[in-house]
Write a protein that holds these residues in place. Structure first.
Motif, PDB file in Angstrom:
ATOM      1  N   CYS A  69       0.850  -1.188   0.000  1.00 40.50           N
ATOM      2  CA  CYS A  69       0.000   0.000   0.000  1.00 40.50           C
ATOM      3  C   CYS A  69       0.887   1.238   0.000  1.00 40.50           C
ATOM      4  O   CYS A  69       2.105   1.143   0.157  1.00 40.50           O
ATOM      5  N   LYS A  70       0.277   2.395  -0.167  1.00 38.11           N
ATOM      6  CA  LYS A  70       1.056   3.624  -0.293  1.00 38.11           C
ATOM      7  C   LYS A  70       1.689   4.061   1.023  1.00 38.11           C
ATOM      8  O   LYS A  70       2.552   4.945   1.021  1.00 38.11           O
ATOM      9  N   ALA A 100       1.442   0.368  -6.361  1.00 37.69           N
ATOM     10  CA  ALA A 100       0.423   0.784  -5.389  1.00 37.69           C
ATOM     11  C   ALA A 100       0.699   2.155  -4.787  1.00 37.69           C
ATOM     12  O   ALA A 100      -0.076   2.631  -3.960  1.00 37.69           O
TER      13      ALA A 100
END
Length: 218
Positions: A69-70, A100
């Motif tokens: 995820c970021k 991502a």
């Protein structure tokens, strides 16, 4: 909370991670409003690894546990064992992470692993010098994007050669936005030159009432 994953593998080059992990873990020079960080070592399994310096490290988690995820960052150190096939899993995760919006930071031999996977073919990057990636990464096609500098930041991809650990650490810390700009510059100049004027400038740049709750957590 941002999670910084540190990939650990046999023959890991201890010195390449020293500056950045010490500062991200201790938080001693963080600005007051810095985001909290969680640092985790990640391995291809949960089995202990032995670094080039002879230290034994037991990973906190395995590759499968890495959150793509970021708000994740992945640090990939150099090592003499990157050619082992089991490390393909973390390179695949690195590709997913960049897609991502997460952050990937690679130094020395880890840049060759990224290059072998084609992840440096279309992005500015660096490594151990012109010609190294051609030698170490068959199929590398990113020559026109190679930048002959100790460390190169291209958005959320930060690469460095084996002698670029300090500027690599600076670019990572800057990207994560945990130091005030004047603190970061004084920190970098002190460790680059050893000049006492930079040491005192570093101390003077810190907030007078630094809070414990901005320290990284595990």
């Amino acid at each position: 909370m941002l999670t910084v994953y540190i990939y650990v593998l046999d023959t890991l080059a201890d010195w390449e991670l020293g500056h950045v992990t010490a500062e991200l873990c201790s938080g001693r020079f963080f600005k007051r409003e810095a985001s909290r960080l969680s640092l985790k070592t990640v391995g291809c399994s949960r089995e202990p690894i032995r670094t080039m310096g002879g230290l034994t490290v037991v990973p906190d988690c395995s590759v499968d546990d890495l959150a793509v995820c970021k708000t994740s960052a992945l640090l990939l150190p150099g090592a003499e064992s990157w050619n082992a096939p089991e490390h393909g899993a973390i390179i695949a995760k690195a590709e997913e992470l960049l897609s991502a919006g997460g952050t990937v930071c690679a130094i020395c031999g880890a840049t060759a692993a990224l290059a072998s996977a084609g992840l440096l073919d279309r992005r500015p990057h660096t490594s151990n010098g012109p010609g190294f990636l051609e030698m170490a990464a068959p199929g590398y096609k990113g020559q026109r994007f190679y930048v002959d500098k100790p460390s190169v930041a291209d958005g959320k991809l930060i690469t460095a050669g084996s002698a670029g650990a300090l500027p690599w650490a600076k670019q990572i810390i800057e990207h994560l936005d945990v130091f005030a700009p004047n603190t970061l510059e004084s920190w970098f100049q002190y460790f680059r030159t050893g000049g006492p004027n930079h040491f005192f400038a570093l101390l003077q740049s810190l907030p007078a009432d630094s809070e414990e709750d901005v320290r990284p957590s595990r």
